[in-house]
Design a protein around this motif. Sequence first.
Motif: not given
Length: 139
Positions: A53, A77, A79
Amino acid sequence: MPTNNADATEIFRMPAADSTVPDLMGAHRPAHPTLTIVKGPQIGEVFELDAPQITLGRDPRNSVFLNDMTVSRHHARMDLGNMASGLATIEDLGSLNGTWVDGAIANRASLKDGSTIQIGTFRMVFHTNARPRRIDTEA
């Protein structure tokens, strides 16, 4: 009768190995995906993305610290938890100016090698840095 084409447009191609094109990564080939800033206040900076992450934003505690007022404190963010299968995503975290991927605004988007990400005044290029794999063509 010959004609004079002094105003004709000529087309030429630059050689693929043009010495004026900078090699931002040089000989260093990271083992992890990278994010390279190609436009903005921190141009040329390369972030090695070595966690599943990755957070991006103006808060210095983010994995990728983007120091500019056009960036939200907690902007987006990434992933990277499924990079083994070639899957990476980015998600906007409700930022004021949005997150753009490959020229389109996105709440959530898949990333591929060479994807461009625009956050505020920053334009970045995502590279998977996956090692080439041999494909067996014989069955």
